[in-house]
Structure formats: C-alpha cells, structure tokens
Enzyme design. Structure first.
Site, PDB file in Angstrom:
ATOM      1  N   CYS A   1       0.829  -1.205   0.000  1.00 33.05           N
ATOM      2  CA  CYS A   1       0.000   0.000   0.000  1.00 33.05           C
ATOM      3  C   CYS A   1       0.871   1.266   0.000  1.00 33.05           C
ATOM      4  O   CYS A   1       1.542   1.518  -0.983  1.00 33.05           O
ATOM      5  CB  CYS A   1      -1.002  -0.058   1.146  1.00 33.05           C
ATOM      6  SG  CYS A   1      -2.437   0.967   0.819  1.00 33.05           S
TER       7      CYS A   1
ATOM      8  N   HIS B   1      -3.327  -4.844   1.829  1.00 41.17           N
ATOM      9  CA  HIS B   1      -2.702  -5.045   3.147  1.00 41.17           C
ATOM     10  C   HIS B   1      -2.630  -6.535   3.492  1.00 41.17           C
ATOM     11  O   HIS B   1      -3.539  -7.058   4.137  1.00 41.17           O
ATOM     12  CB  HIS B   1      -3.521  -4.330   4.222  1.00 41.17           C
ATOM     13  CG  HIS B   1      -3.312  -2.858   4.252  1.00 41.17           C
ATOM     14  ND1 HIS B   1      -2.488  -2.244   5.172  1.00 41.17           N
ATOM     15  CD2 HIS B   1      -3.809  -1.871   3.477  1.00 41.17           C
ATOM     16  CE1 HIS B   1      -2.478  -0.947   4.964  1.00 41.17           C
ATOM     17  NE2 HIS B   1      -3.279  -0.688   3.939  1.00 41.17           N
TER      18      HIS B   1
ATOM     19  N   GLU C   1      -1.074  -8.026   5.697  1.00 44.30           N
ATOM     20  CA  GLU C   1      -0.857  -8.282   7.134  1.00 44.30           C
ATOM     21  C   GLU C   1      -2.160  -8.252   7.936  1.00 44.30           C
ATOM     22  O   GLU C   1      -2.165  -8.572   9.115  1.00 44.30           O
ATOM     23  CB  GLU C   1       0.137  -7.252   7.698  1.00 44.30           C
ATOM     24  CG  GLU C   1      -0.420  -5.864   7.982  1.00 44.30           C
ATOM     25  CD  GLU C   1      -0.689  -5.020   6.736  1.00 44.30           C
ATOM     26  OE1 GLU C   1      -0.585  -5.530   5.603  1.00 44.30           O
ATOM     27  OE2 GLU C   1      -1.040  -3.828   6.921  1.00 44.30           O
TER      28      GLU C   1
HETATM   29  N1  GLN Z   1      -3.533   6.444   0.517  1.00 40.54           N
HETATM   30  C1  GLN Z   1      -2.305   6.225   1.218  1.00 40.54           C
HETATM   31  C2  GLN Z   1      -1.150   6.982   0.557  1.00 40.54           C
HETATM   32  O1  GLN Z   1      -1.308   7.487  -0.504  1.00 40.54           O
HETATM   33  C3  GLN Z   1      -1.976   4.747   1.306  1.00 40.54           C
HETATM   34  C4  GLN Z   1      -3.031   4.040   2.141  1.00 40.54           C
HETATM   35  C5  GLN Z   1      -2.547   2.829   2.856  1.00 40.54           C
HETATM   36  O2  GLN Z   1      -1.341   2.569   2.973  1.00 40.54           O
HETATM   37  N2  GLN Z   1      -3.489   2.093   3.381  1.00 40.54           N
HETATM   38  O3  GLN Z   1      -0.090   7.048   1.109  1.00 40.54           O
END
Ligand code: GLN
Length: 195
Positions: free
Chosen positions: A79, A170, A172
């Site tokens: 992410c 995610h 995890e």
């Molecule tokens: N939207 C976040 C970003 O741009 C990432 C979101 C997340 O890691 N769950 O950094």
C-alpha cells in the site's frame, strides 16, 4: 531462520511482524538505520506515504534504504509502502525511494470504495486470496522485467521486479499469510545466493 524487518516509522507495523513470525521468519521492527545491516529482507508497510517520506528524510533512512535494495536485498512495499518503492508516481516529479520499475497512482479506487475486500488470484502465492484494500494505490504500468502478479477489475494490484515485491493491499490484516510467506521465501533465496 531469516530476519525480516518492517520499517517502523509509521503505519501498520505490528501486524506485519505477526505475519512474518507466522511465516517462519524472525520479525524486527526497524527504527534505526544501523538495524538494516542485520536483515535479509525489509517490508515497507501501509500508512500514509507523504508522512512516511517525511520520517524517512528526518531519520536519515533514504540513502541506506536505496543501498539496501542496491545490494540485492529483497524489499516488499504494501500500500503506502508500494508508493515508496515505485520509480514513478502519477502527478509527482520525483519518486520516494524509487527502486521498483513500476508507475503507481495514489488513492485509485474512489471515495465510495475507501476500503473493501476482494478475492484475487496472486500468481506464485495463492489461487484465491482475500485482499484488504484501504485507500489503495494501483499500479498503472510495469517495466519490461516486472511481472504482474495480480489484477483487480483490470487494474494491476501486485507485481514483482527482481527482488522487489509490491502490492496495493494489506497482506498483514488477515490470517492468510501466503503473501508474506512468498516474501520470506524471496529473503531466503537471496540469503542463499549471497553467502
Ligand atoms: N492512501 C495512502 C497513501 O497514498 C496509502 C493508504 C494505505 O497505505 N493504506 O499514502
């Protein structure tokens, strides 16, 4: 047993440690640059990429992280961590760490879908995997040596470029540790190759 670190400046750190341990490796919360030298692999967690970038700069992690990858040590961005690893970010002049040959776009799945789960096939890791997306980025395009590992609604959400692994979701946050296991295996292979 390999040692896998989780960059512990910001974001979902503890959950990754739990998943690493469930995958048969030792998990290390990384808060100091000196800790990197003891690791066989490093996870960049989800969180907020602009905040993570600020903390990476403040604690002097930028060059050491680039060197870590440059030595062939596996890195896994999840992410926000995927955004940190990408060589290109849509709408930005410069990347953050910028090691993985992909272009990402932030917050790709729209407001109404701020967070959701989806069942995906992840090549080499799982035929059916429940992925948790939270304000997730997606991978817009990949370089010629980067393998697409998963797609969701026609968008790339997981990929691998040599020793760099990245996903939009995610891994995890569920009890399904198969993606973490895939990364632990990359760390084991890299350790064997470097002894
Ligand atoms: N939207 C976040 C970003 O741009 C990432 C979101 C997340 O890691 N769950 O950094």
């Amino acid at each position: 047993m390999v040692k896998v670190g989780v960059l512990g400046l910001q974001g979902a750190v503890r959950e990754h440690i739990r998943s690493i341990e469930a995958s048969g490796a030792e998990g290390v919360v990384v808060k100091k640059v000196e800790q990197l030298s003891e690791l066989d692999g490093l996870i960049l967690p989800g969180g907020e990429s602009t905040t993570m970038r600020r903390l990476i700069d403040r604690y002097g992690f930028m060059e050491p992280l680039r060197e870590f990858g440059g030595q062939g040590k596996p890195m896994f961005g999840t992410c926000a961590g995927l955004i940190m690893l990408a060589k290109d970010i849509v709408g930005y002049d410069e990347p953050h760490i910028g090691l993985m040959d992909i272009t990402v776009e932030r917050n790709s799945f729209g407001r109404q879908k701020e967070s959701f789960e989806a069942d995906l096939a992840v090549k080499g890791a799982a035929d059916c995997y429940t992925a948790v997306f939270i304000r997730a980025p997606h991978i817009v395009s990949v370089g010629e040596n980067t393998e697409v590992l998963a797609e969701y609604e026609g968008r790339i959400v997981a990929a691998r470029d040599r020793h760099y692994l990245g996903c939009s979701f995610h891994p995890e946050l569920t009890d399904d540790h198969r993606l973490t296991e895939y990364f632990v295996h990359m760390a084991e292979q890299a350790k064997l190759a470097h002894v």
